[in-house]
Design an enzyme around this catalytic site. Structure first.
Site, PDB file in Angstrom:
ATOM      1  CE  LYS A 233      -3.058   3.020   0.506  1.00  0.00           C
ATOM      2  NZ  LYS A 233      -4.355   3.105   1.065  1.00  0.00           N
TER       3      LYS A 233
ATOM      4  CB  CYS B  69      -3.746   8.387   0.662  1.00  0.00           C
ATOM      5  SG  CYS B  69      -5.380   8.144   1.355  1.00  0.00           S
TER       6      CYS B  69
HETATM    7  N1  SAJ Z   1      -2.625  14.942  -8.082  1.00  0.00           N
HETATM    8  C1  SAJ Z   1      -1.880  15.774  -8.905  1.00  0.00           C
HETATM    9  N2  SAJ Z   1      -1.611  15.364 -10.174  1.00  0.00           N
HETATM   10  C2  SAJ Z   1      -2.070  14.174 -10.657  1.00  0.00           C
HETATM   11  C3  SAJ Z   1      -2.818  13.336  -9.825  1.00  0.00           C
HETATM   12  C4  SAJ Z   1      -3.078  13.751  -8.538  1.00  0.00           C
HETATM   13  O1  SAJ Z   1      -1.455  16.853  -8.494  1.00  0.00           O
HETATM   14  O2  SAJ Z   1      -1.794  13.900 -11.837  1.00  0.00           O
HETATM   15  C5  SAJ Z   1      -2.902  15.372  -6.703  1.00  0.00           C
HETATM   16  C6  SAJ Z   1      -4.400  15.534  -6.412  1.00  0.00           C
HETATM   17  O3  SAJ Z   1      -4.853  16.793  -6.801  1.00  0.00           O
HETATM   18  C7  SAJ Z   1      -4.419  15.324  -4.908  1.00  0.00           C
HETATM   19  C8  SAJ Z   1      -3.316  14.298  -4.684  1.00  0.00           C
HETATM   20  O4  SAJ Z   1      -2.503  14.331  -5.830  1.00  0.00           O
HETATM   21  O5  SAJ Z   1      -4.076  16.521  -4.215  1.00  0.00           O
HETATM   22  C9  SAJ Z   1      -3.797  12.896  -4.464  1.00  0.00           C
HETATM   23  O6  SAJ Z   1      -4.886  12.608  -5.329  1.00  0.00           O
HETATM   24  P1  SAJ Z   1      -5.055  11.206  -6.079  1.00  0.00           P
HETATM   25  O7  SAJ Z   1      -6.299  11.296  -6.869  1.00  0.00           O
HETATM   26  O8  SAJ Z   1      -3.826  10.853  -6.827  1.00  0.00           O
HETATM   27  O9  SAJ Z   1      -5.126  10.138  -4.918  1.00  0.00           O
HETATM   28  P2  SAJ Z   1      -5.965  10.035  -3.552  1.00  0.00           P
HETATM   29  O10 SAJ Z   1      -5.109  10.529  -2.440  1.00  0.00           O
HETATM   30  O11 SAJ Z   1      -7.320  10.571  -3.680  1.00  0.00           O
HETATM   31  O12 SAJ Z   1      -6.066   8.429  -3.449  1.00  0.00           O
HETATM   32  C10 SAJ Z   1      -4.879   7.655  -3.444  1.00  0.00           C
HETATM   33  C11 SAJ Z   1      -5.011   6.538  -4.479  1.00  0.00           C
HETATM   34  N3  SAJ Z   1      -3.737   5.874  -4.656  1.00  0.00           N
HETATM   35  C12 SAJ Z   1      -3.201   5.679  -5.894  1.00  0.00           C
HETATM   36  O13 SAJ Z   1      -3.735   6.054  -6.897  1.00  0.00           O
HETATM   37  C13 SAJ Z   1      -1.913   4.931  -5.946  1.00  0.00           C
HETATM   38  C14 SAJ Z   1      -6.074   5.547  -4.000  1.00  0.00           C
HETATM   39  O14 SAJ Z   1      -6.134   4.430  -4.871  1.00  0.00           O
HETATM   40  C15 SAJ Z   1      -5.746   5.076  -2.582  1.00  0.00           C
HETATM   41  O15 SAJ Z   1      -6.713   4.160  -2.088  1.00  0.00           O
HETATM   42  C16 SAJ Z   1      -5.745   6.293  -1.692  1.00  0.00           C
HETATM   43  O16 SAJ Z   1      -4.694   7.158  -2.135  1.00  0.00           O
HETATM   44  C17 SAJ Z   1      -5.483   5.861  -0.265  1.00  0.00           C
HETATM   45  O17 SAJ Z   1      -6.456   5.786   0.508  1.00  0.00           O
HETATM   46  O18 SAJ Z   1      -4.343   5.539   0.059  1.00  0.00           O
END
Ligand code: SAJ
Length: 430
Positions: free
Chosen positions: A227, A281
């Site tokens: 994870k 996360c």
């Molecule tokens: N973000 C960016 N650029 C991107 C993608 C995301 O700046 O291209 C930013 C988002 O705006 C946000 C942060 O990253 O601030 C995180 O967003 P996210 O959509 O990437 O992820 P989370 O935190 O909502 O969910 C993640 C997911 N993990 C992965 O994709 C590896 C989810 O599957 C997990 O279950 C979750 O963390 C968790 O609970 O750990």
């Protein structure tokens, strides 16, 4: 003491020692959806939370935060009598621990919520129960949870040694994406790591009740690490995009166009830059790896630092944009850590607004946050910050800072932005 052996059939068709009643400890963004999906799949679920308002809301069939489709599941499960919430940890056949694991100032994990869950579960056990840790945790946490319980219950064992009744303990990290939780709970693969093979099997059988993805069995430490690694992988890749965005600004290149073109290469897939990385996360979990092996994790640490540095860069951009204005009005669009949710945990948008407001005490900061009806406390106490409707914010402002790409902001008329200084941290208006 009550017995807890029920029958449940796994996806392989084998009958396993199983579960009718599940207690889900911690009814937040993960615990509540998991409780609801277990309940709508026929199990009796008792949700446990320390917050009386959360308990009351759930028992009324309400959801205390924004997550698509969760409301329907909770309301349905509660009205069918399959889901109820309470403050006390009950007796149950299986326990799912989904409490927060925040980090401490030194970035190591705060295990105190897991420890209190263990203390509450221990006296309820008779032997034969399944205890699953879902909270994202550093390597070794599932073992620590089991040790905490067994310290309080020396009459139980993990392996039946000395004829002591067995306790089945496993880690099954949640991997769902906020905003898509109710879909991904069902469709994602799961990794299940037991402290014993029996615990892995029992936990897999429980998840098979609702999970249509594959369920992969491993040991607890590998499950814990898998994870953390998934989220660190994403963090490193977002850091790459964020670093590119700063370099591109300096070189006068449009970073979104740059990434779009580079991603035409068959083996390149660069993520999107933004105001930073938030949420509980990706902004947290990589630190658990760094804390576990600080000497050998320079890349993971640097990625965290690059992403944590991005809000400061956005604040500098805002400062430049208002430098020749006397009493500037600044519209800040969005507070959540990402689009279409209300969660502001570790949110870079919130951090930008807080810093801009503090740094520019002479400015009026108009915040538009379509999923919020009041400002988070940290902003409410700053006198020059107000929560207003999106139109009111954009109309009054000379500088408009787009922080979150909420769908709602698509409704902004382009004409209403004419003549304004725009800082678009997400490439939203390209
Ligand atoms: N973000 C960016 N650029 C991107 C993608 C995301 O700046 O291209 C930013 C988002 O705006 C946000 C942060 O990253 O601030 C995180 O967003 P996210 O959509 O990437 O992820 P989370 O935190 O909502 O969910 C993640 C997911 N993990 C992965 O994709 C590896 C989810 O599957 C997990 O279950 C979750 O963390 C968790 O609970 O750990």
């Amino acid at each position: 003491m009550e017995s807890c052996t029920n029958m449940l059939t796994s996806r392989t068709g084998e009958t396993e020692a199983a579960t009718k009643t599940v207690a889900v400890v911690g009814l937040g963004y993960i615990g509540l959806p998991t409780a609801a999906i277990l309940a709508t799949n026929g199990l009796d679920v008792i949700g446990v939370d320390i917050n009386p308002r959360t308990v009351e809301a759930i028992n009324n069939g309400d959801v205390p935060f924004v997550e698509p489709d969760l409301g329907i599941h909770v309301a349905g499960a509660v009205s069918q009598g399959r889901l109820r919430a309470q403050l006390e940890t009950p007796r149950a056949d299986a326990y799912i621990v989904a409490v927060p694991t925040p980090f401490k100032p030194d970035k190591s994990a705060d295990m105190s919520y897991i420890a209190s869950a263990a203390r509450a579960i221990a006296p309820k056990l008779s032997g034969g129960e399944l205890v699953i840790l879902e909270s994202t945790s550093p390597p070794g946490s599932t073992r620590r949870l089991a040790d905490l319980i067994l310290d309080l219950r020396p009459d139980l064992s993990l392996d039946g040694q000395d004829d002591k009744p067995m306790l089945l303990v496993a880690h099954c990290p949640e991997r769902v994406l906020p905003g898509r939780i109710m879909i991904e709970l069902v469709t994602n693969d799961r990794v299940v790591g037991g402290l014993t093979p029996e615990a892995s099997e029992a936990a897999a059988a429980l998840y098979a009740v609702f999970c249509q993805g594959e369920i992969h069995l491993t040991d607890a430490a590998t499950a814990e690490m898998s994870k953390l690694v998934e989220n660190a992988y994403r963090d490193v890749n977002i850091a790459f995009a964020n670093e590119l965005s700063v370099i591109s600004d300096n070189l006068n290149i449009d970073v979104w166009e740059l990434i779009r073109l580079a991603n035409h290469h068959p083996r390149v897939n660069i993520l999107q830059p933004g105001p930073g990385v938030g949420g509980h996360c990706i902004a947290v979990d990589p630190w658990f790896i760094v804390a576990a092996d600080p000497e050998n994790s320079p890349l993971i640490r640097t990625a965290r630092e690059v992403n944590d540095g991005k809000p400061g860069y956005v604040v500098e951009q805002v400062s430049k944009a208002v430098s020749d204005l006397d009493r500037p009005v600044i519209a800040c669009l969005g507070l959540a850590f990402k689009a279409n949710i209300d969660d502001v945990r570790e949110s870079p948008a919130l951090e930008v607004v807080r810093r801009v407001a503090t740094l520019h005490a002479n400015a009026e900061i108009l915040v538009a946050a379509p999923h919020k009806n009041r400002l988070p406390e940290v902003l409410a106490e700053i006198p020059n910050v107000r929560l207003v409707e999106t139109d009111a914010a954009t109309e009054a402002a000379q500088v408009v800072v787009l922080l979150v790409d909420h769908d709602k902001f698509r409704e902004i008329e382009p004409a209403s932005l004419e003549g304004k200084r725009l800082i678009d941290t997400r490439g939203f208006w390209r």
